[in-house]
Scaffold this motif. Structure first.
Motif, PDB file in Angstrom:
ATOM      1  N   THR A  84      92.966  92.491  47.044  1.00  0.00           N
ATOM      2  CA  THR A  84      91.661  92.262  46.439  1.00  0.00           C
ATOM      3  C   THR A  84      90.742  91.619  47.478  1.00  0.00           C
ATOM      4  OG1 THR A  84      92.193  90.023  45.697  1.00  0.00           O
ATOM      5  CG2 THR A  84      92.772  91.841  44.220  1.00  0.00           C
ATOM      6  N   ALA A  85      89.456  91.652  47.191  1.00  0.00           N
ATOM      7  CA  ALA A  85      88.502  90.980  48.071  1.00  0.00           C
ATOM      8  C   ALA A  85      88.822  89.493  48.173  1.00  0.00           C
ATOM      9  CB  ALA A  85      87.083  91.180  47.543  1.00  0.00           C
ATOM     10  N   GLU A  86      89.285  88.916  47.087  1.00  0.00           N
ATOM     11  CA  GLU A  86      89.616  87.486  47.084  1.00  0.00           C
ATOM     12  C   GLU A  86      90.788  87.182  48.016  1.00  0.00           C
ATOM     13  OE1 GLU A  86      88.925  89.307  44.418  1.00  0.00           O
ATOM     14  OE2 GLU A  86      87.009  88.348  43.933  1.00  0.00           O
ATOM     15  N   ASP A  87      91.759  88.104  48.108  1.00  0.00           N
ATOM     16  CA  ASP A  87      92.880  87.909  49.034  1.00  0.00           C
ATOM     17  C   ASP A  87      92.376  87.755  50.463  1.00  0.00           C
ATOM     18  OD1 ASP A  87      94.759  88.274  46.976  1.00  0.00           O
ATOM     19  OD2 ASP A  87      94.889  90.428  47.338  1.00  0.00           O
ATOM     20  N   ILE A  88      91.503  88.660  50.870  1.00  0.00           N
ATOM     21  CA  ILE A  88      90.994  88.641  52.242  1.00  0.00           C
ATOM     22  C   ILE A  88      90.094  87.431  52.454  1.00  0.00           C
ATOM     23  CG2 ILE A  88      89.862  89.992  54.028  1.00  0.00           C
ATOM     24  CD1 ILE A  88      92.473  91.205  52.752  1.00  0.00           C
ATOM     25  N   ALA A  89      89.311  87.103  51.440  1.00  0.00           N
ATOM     26  CA  ALA A  89      88.412  85.955  51.542  1.00  0.00           C
ATOM     27  C   ALA A  89      89.183  84.664  51.769  1.00  0.00           C
ATOM     28  CB  ALA A  89      87.548  85.846  50.293  1.00  0.00           C
TER      29      ALA A  89
ATOM     30  N   GLU B 264      96.339  89.286  60.702  1.00  0.00           N
ATOM     31  CA  GLU B 264      96.561  90.534  59.994  1.00  0.00           C
ATOM     32  C   GLU B 264      96.849  90.212  58.518  1.00  0.00           C
ATOM     33  OE1 GLU B 264      99.792  92.036  62.218  1.00  0.00           O
ATOM     34  OE2 GLU B 264      98.570  92.545  63.966  1.00  0.00           O
ATOM     35  N   THR B 265      96.022  90.721  57.662  1.00  0.00           N
ATOM     36  CA  THR B 265      96.225  90.531  56.232  1.00  0.00           C
ATOM     37  C   THR B 265      96.204  91.915  55.581  1.00  0.00           C
ATOM     38  OG1 THR B 265      95.291  89.537  54.224  1.00  0.00           O
ATOM     39  CG2 THR B 265      93.767  89.916  56.056  1.00  0.00           C
ATOM     40  N   ASP B 266      97.306  92.625  55.804  1.00  0.00           N
ATOM     41  CA  ASP B 266      97.334  94.072  55.539  1.00  0.00           C
ATOM     42  C   ASP B 266      98.429  94.503  54.586  1.00  0.00           C
ATOM     43  OD1 ASP B 266      99.614  93.690  57.033  1.00  0.00           O
ATOM     44  OD2 ASP B 266      98.996  94.926  58.742  1.00  0.00           O
ATOM     45  N   GLY B 267      99.058  93.548  53.906  1.00  0.00           N
ATOM     46  CA  GLY B 267     100.132  93.918  52.979  1.00  0.00           C
ATOM     47  C   GLY B 267     101.363  94.459  53.659  1.00  0.00           C
TER      48      GLY B 267
ATOM     49  N   VAL C 297      93.018  96.865  60.151  1.00  0.00           N
ATOM     50  CA  VAL C 297      94.345  97.192  60.655  1.00  0.00           C
ATOM     51  C   VAL C 297      94.335  98.452  61.519  1.00  0.00           C
ATOM     52  CG1 VAL C 297      94.979  98.561  58.640  1.00  0.00           C
ATOM     53  CG2 VAL C 297      96.767  97.372  59.935  1.00  0.00           C
ATOM     54  N   THR C 298      93.335  99.311  61.350  1.00  0.00           N
ATOM     55  CA  THR C 298      93.263 100.529  62.159  1.00  0.00           C
ATOM     56  C   THR C 298      93.125 100.218  63.649  1.00  0.00           C
ATOM     57  OG1 THR C 298      90.883 100.612  61.689  1.00  0.00           O
ATOM     58  CG2 THR C 298      92.324 101.996  60.342  1.00  0.00           C
ATOM     59  N   ALA C 299      92.756  98.993  63.988  1.00  0.00           N
ATOM     60  CA  ALA C 299      92.624  98.623  65.396  1.00  0.00           C
ATOM     61  C   ALA C 299      93.940  98.745  66.147  1.00  0.00           C
ATOM     62  CB  ALA C 299      92.102  97.188  65.518  1.00  0.00           C
TER      63      ALA C 299
ATOM     64  N   SER D 189      92.061  90.940  60.074  1.00  0.00           N
ATOM     65  CA  SER D 189      92.322  92.368  60.251  1.00  0.00           C
ATOM     66  C   SER D 189      92.953  92.889  58.965  1.00  0.00           C
ATOM     67  CB  SER D 189      93.261  92.579  61.449  1.00  0.00           C
ATOM     68  OG  SER D 189      93.408  93.948  61.736  1.00  0.00           O
ATOM     69  N   PRO D 190      92.129  93.281  57.987  1.00  0.00           N
ATOM     70  CA  PRO D 190      92.665  93.706  56.694  1.00  0.00           C
ATOM     71  C   PRO D 190      93.187  95.137  56.723  1.00  0.00           C
ATOM     72  CG  PRO D 190      90.344  92.990  56.556  1.00  0.00           C
ATOM     73  CD  PRO D 190      90.667  93.239  57.994  1.00  0.00           C
ATOM     74  N   GLY D 191      93.994  95.433  55.719  1.00  0.00           N
ATOM     75  CA  GLY D 191      94.400  96.805  55.444  1.00  0.00           C
ATOM     76  C   GLY D 191      93.573  97.345  54.288  1.00  0.00           C
ATOM     77  N   TYR D 192      94.245  97.985  53.330  1.00  0.00           N
ATOM     78  CA  TYR D 192      93.537  98.527  52.174  1.00  0.00           C
ATOM     79  C   TYR D 192      93.051  97.382  51.276  1.00  0.00           C
ATOM     80  CZ  TYR D 192      95.841 102.898  53.503  1.00  0.00           C
ATOM     81  OH  TYR D 192      96.285 103.998  54.189  1.00  0.00           O
ATOM     82  N   ILE D 193      91.784  97.458  50.867  1.00  0.00           N
ATOM     83  CA  ILE D 193      91.197  96.465  49.971  1.00  0.00           C
ATOM     84  C   ILE D 193      90.453  97.194  48.864  1.00  0.00           C
ATOM     85  CG2 ILE D 193      89.936  94.278  49.864  1.00  0.00           C
ATOM     86  CD1 ILE D 193      89.541  94.506  52.925  1.00  0.00           C
TER      87      ILE D 193
END
Length: 236
Positions: free
Chosen positions: A204-209, A227-230, A130-132, A169-173
């Motif tokens: 969680t890692a599973e969320d992003i996976a 974007e999967t960043d909550g 997400v920092t992108a 594009s994840p956020g905090y994991i």
């Protein structure tokens, strides 16, 4: 049966991706540099998952592995860089260069070395962050790194078609990336970060996976960064 190669698949998001693809019935290969983590990862997943000790920054090694298991139907490259954060005025350029050496250049090297061994309808899935695009102070360095990763997606989706190219594009994991923090410090940071997110939780890692598996397997998705960043961009 589809063949999947997860580079960076020995821990965190990569390991979760490997586990989920194996659960779908794919013949899954995971690659990483650390032999001990590789042993733990293959033992944790079980089944027919095969592990390969490999440095993604070594194109010859990647090409040799890709040739052995070809054709590859799903290529997932999930590498992490540990540097590049902080105010630009205080950011050591050597640290930022190292961050690119840890994530961007190995991603490009591994992808380039694998191209000749991808199936005609293969998918490639990359991992940015997400920092992108979040425009948060202190992220100009790490943001430019992840923007470089995500910037590969659309041009390559056009260039490599019908091979599909996407990214998450994840956020905090909550992954081992944070293991350098003291447990109390990590817990307090996650609590504060979660309170600021619309979802009120750390992924969680599973969320992003799950999102990566969607991109890797859905034949109608290409040139897309999910974007999967909550909801982090809503409050950045």
């Amino acid at each position: 049966m589809s063949t999947a190669l997860v580079i960076g698949g020995t821990s965190g998001v990569g390991l979760a991706v490997a586990r989920q693809l194996a659960g779908r019935g794919d013949a899954v290969h995971i690659a990483g540099r650390n032999a001990e983590r590789m042993h733990r990862a293959t033992a944790a997943i079980g089944g027919e998952v095969q592990g390969h000790v490999l440095d993604a920054a070594d194109p010859a090694a990647v090409a040799a592995l890709a040739a052995r298991i070809a054709p590859i139907d799903r290529l997932v490259i999930t590498l992490a860089g540990s540097g590049g954060a902080g105010p630009l005025g205080d950011l050591p350029l050597s640290g930022l260069r190292q961050a690119f050496e840890e994530k961007y250049w190995p991603t490009v090297a591994a992808l380039q070395a694998s191209l000749a061994h991808l199936g005609e309808q293969a998918s490639v899935t990359l991992v940015g962050a997400v920092t992108a695009r979040a425009a948060m102070p202190g992220t100009a360095g790490i943001g430019s790194l992840n923007a470089a990763i995500e910037g590969l997606v659309r041009p390559l989706a056009a260039e490599l078609a019908p091979i599909r190219v996407n990214a998450v594009s994840p956020g905090y994991i909550d992954t081992p990336w944070w293991d350098g923090f003291e447990p109390e410090q990590r817990s307090a940071f996650f609590e504060q970060a979660a309170a600021a997110l619309p979802t009120k939780r750390i992924a969680t890692a599973e969320d992003i996976a799950e999102t990566i598996v969607l991109l890797a397997t859905n034949p109608n998705l290409t040139g897309t960064v999910i974007e999967t960043d909550g909801g982090a961009l809503l409050t950045a």
